[in-house]
Design a protein around this motif. Sequence first.
Motif, short mmCIF file in Angstrom:
data_model
loop_
_atom_site.label_atom_id
_atom_site.label_comp_id
_atom_site.label_asym_id
_atom_site.label_seq_id
_atom_site.Cartn_x
_atom_site.Cartn_y
_atom_site.Cartn_z
N GLU A 1 -5.97 -44.07 -13.00
CA GLU A 1 -5.89 -43.77 -10.95
C GLU A 1 -6.54 -42.11 -10.92
O GLU A 1 -6.36 -41.23 -11.81
CB GLU A 1 -4.54 -43.58 -10.81
CG GLU A 1 -3.74 -44.86 -11.13
CD GLU A 1 -4.92 -46.07 -9.73
OE1 GLU A 1 -5.56 -45.27 -8.84
OE2 GLU A 1 -5.31 -47.26 -10.51
N VAL A 2 -6.78 -42.11 -9.47
CA VAL A 2 -6.98 -40.31 -9.58
C VAL A 2 -6.26 -39.34 -10.52
O VAL A 2 -6.34 -37.95 -10.61
CB VAL A 2 -7.34 -39.54 -8.29
CG1 VAL A 2 -7.73 -39.29 -8.35
CG2 VAL A 2 -8.81 -40.74 -8.41
N ASP A 3 -5.33 -39.74 -9.83
CA ASP A 3 -3.73 -38.66 -9.99
C ASP A 3 -3.11 -38.98 -11.28
O ASP A 3 -2.01 -38.32 -11.80
CB ASP A 3 -2.49 -39.19 -8.78
CG ASP A 3 -1.82 -40.60 -9.12
OD1 ASP A 3 -2.61 -41.54 -9.31
OD2 ASP A 3 -1.51 -40.78 -7.56
N GLY A 4 -3.68 -39.79 -12.19
CA GLY A 4 -3.06 -40.69 -13.26
C GLY A 4 -1.92 -40.82 -13.58
O GLY A 4 -1.38 -41.09 -14.19
N SER A 5 -1.27 -41.89 -12.40
CA SER A 5 0.03 -42.29 -12.61
C SER A 5 -0.42 -43.71 -13.22
O SER A 5 0.56 -44.18 -13.77
CB SER A 5 0.10 -42.65 -11.03
OG SER A 5 -0.36 -43.33 -10.10
N GLY A 6 -1.53 -44.10 -13.75
CA GLY A 6 -1.72 -45.48 -13.91
C GLY A 6 -1.91 -46.42 -13.45
O GLY A 6 -1.19 -46.33 -12.50
N GLY B 1 0.41 -51.00 -13.72
CA GLY B 1 0.21 -52.04 -15.00
C GLY B 1 -0.12 -51.80 -16.17
O GLY B 1 0.29 -50.58 -17.22
N LYS B 2 -1.06 -52.82 -16.93
CA LYS B 2 -1.18 -52.03 -17.93
C LYS B 2 -1.52 -51.17 -18.68
O LYS B 2 -2.02 -50.71 -19.89
CB LYS B 2 -1.99 -52.85 -18.86
CG LYS B 2 -1.54 -54.58 -18.91
CD LYS B 2 -2.62 -55.36 -18.96
CE LYS B 2 -1.32 -56.99 -19.49
NZ LYS B 2 -2.33 -58.63 -19.70
N PHE B 3 -1.77 -50.19 -17.74
CA PHE B 3 -3.51 -48.82 -18.46
C PHE B 3 -1.89 -47.84 -17.76
O PHE B 3 -0.86 -47.97 -16.77
CB PHE B 3 -4.31 -48.41 -17.15
CG PHE B 3 -5.08 -49.04 -17.33
CD1 PHE B 3 -5.94 -49.25 -18.35
CD2 PHE B 3 -5.80 -50.71 -16.66
CE1 PHE B 3 -7.04 -50.15 -18.90
CE2 PHE B 3 -6.76 -51.51 -16.96
CZ PHE B 3 -6.88 -51.51 -18.03
N PRO B 4 -1.44 -46.62 -18.56
CA PRO B 4 -0.24 -46.32 -18.45
C PRO B 4 -0.19 -45.06 -17.62
O PRO B 4 -1.98 -43.97 -17.26
CB PRO B 4 0.17 -45.29 -19.96
CG PRO B 4 -1.96 -45.63 -20.74
CD PRO B 4 -1.98 -46.80 -19.92
N ARG B 5 0.12 -44.08 -17.12
CA ARG B 5 0.59 -43.12 -16.69
C ARG B 5 0.26 -42.17 -18.00
O ARG B 5 0.39 -41.56 -18.61
CB ARG B 5 1.82 -42.77 -16.27
CG ARG B 5 2.59 -41.23 -15.50
CD ARG B 5 3.78 -40.46 -14.80
NE ARG B 5 3.89 -39.41 -14.66
CZ ARG B 5 3.62 -39.07 -13.32
NH1 ARG B 5 3.24 -40.62 -12.33
NH2 ARG B 5 3.56 -37.98 -13.10
N VAL B 6 -0.73 -41.03 -17.40
CA VAL B 6 -1.04 -39.89 -18.15
C VAL B 6 -0.49 -38.73 -17.72
O VAL B 6 -0.86 -37.24 -18.21
CB VAL B 6 -2.72 -39.74 -18.55
CG1 VAL B 6 -2.50 -40.84 -19.41
CG2 VAL B 6 -3.29 -39.54 -17.20
N ALA B 7 -0.72 -38.21 -16.92
CA ALA B 7 -0.25 -37.03 -15.16
C ALA B 7 1.53 -36.84 -16.23
O ALA B 7 1.74 -37.09 -16.62
CB ALA B 7 -0.01 -37.36 -14.73
N GLY B 8 1.11 -35.27 -17.01
CA GLY B 8 1.84 -34.94 -17.43
C GLY B 8 2.82 -34.99 -18.63
O GLY B 8 3.53 -34.20 -19.56
N GLN B 9 1.40 -35.78 -19.32
CA GLN B 9 2.00 -35.89 -20.46
C GLN B 9 2.01 -35.25 -21.67
O GLN B 9 1.18 -34.35 -22.00
CB GLN B 9 1.30 -37.17 -21.11
CG GLN B 9 1.53 -37.71 -22.24
CD GLN B 9 2.55 -38.41 -22.71
OE1 GLN B 9 3.72 -37.79 -22.98
NE2 GLN B 9 3.16 -39.99 -22.52
N ASN B 10 2.49 -35.62 -23.45
CA ASN B 10 2.48 -33.83 -23.45
C ASN B 10 1.12 -34.56 -23.97
O ASN B 10 0.54 -34.98 -25.19
CB ASN B 10 3.64 -34.42 -24.71
CG ASN B 10 5.26 -33.95 -24.30
OD1 ASN B 10 5.22 -32.82 -23.19
ND2 ASN B 10 6.20 -34.64 -24.99
#
Length: 201
Positions: free
Chosen positions: A139-144, A146-155
């Motif tokens: 997603e554009v905002d990195g929220s992910g 379903g099966k695709f993870p959220r990456v926004a704000g990740q370490n």
Amino acid sequence: MTSHTLLRIAALAILASPLAAQAGDASKAISLAGNLCASCHGEDGNSAIPNFPKLAGQQAVYLLRELKDYKSGKRQNEVMGPLVSGLADEDLANLAAFYASQKPAPGTVTEPSLLPVGKTLYLKGNSASDIPSCESCHEVDGSGSGKFPRVAGQNVEYLLEQFRLYAAGKRNNGTRVMRTIAERMSEKETRAVSEYMASMP
């Protein structure tokens, strides 16, 4: 049809596939999360340890799949495997629901100068090396989704390690798409897109 296009089609096909998530009860995982997970992932899933992932706000479907893969050995990790081996599927579903319900904290950028490069890669990919955009799945905002993870704000360090594992063929669960992408990315590109993901709110 270019391999870039094929990768995008494959990723979108996976995104559209049926989700078989077991609904969990977040309230039933509070004690388990505190006793089993908090030392590495934080009380609320916002890990302050750079090489451990933040779980707060993560997609429940993704979390449940990863926990089941750790339990089965499909995803290898010397800490996580033994930790979840004795948990019932209901426990795993409850943990996934608990962390998905937590509020994610902002990430930490370590190399701000790489953010413009990372943003371009995330939103547009790199056609010269057939690297599709990250937003196609995450997603554009990195929220992910379903099966695709959220990456926004990740370490950042955790993200970098996952790219390395995919590129080396040592992370075999998930999708072949990620391994192909990781293999094609330069070290600078990997760092840049990880920094951009960390910067996303």
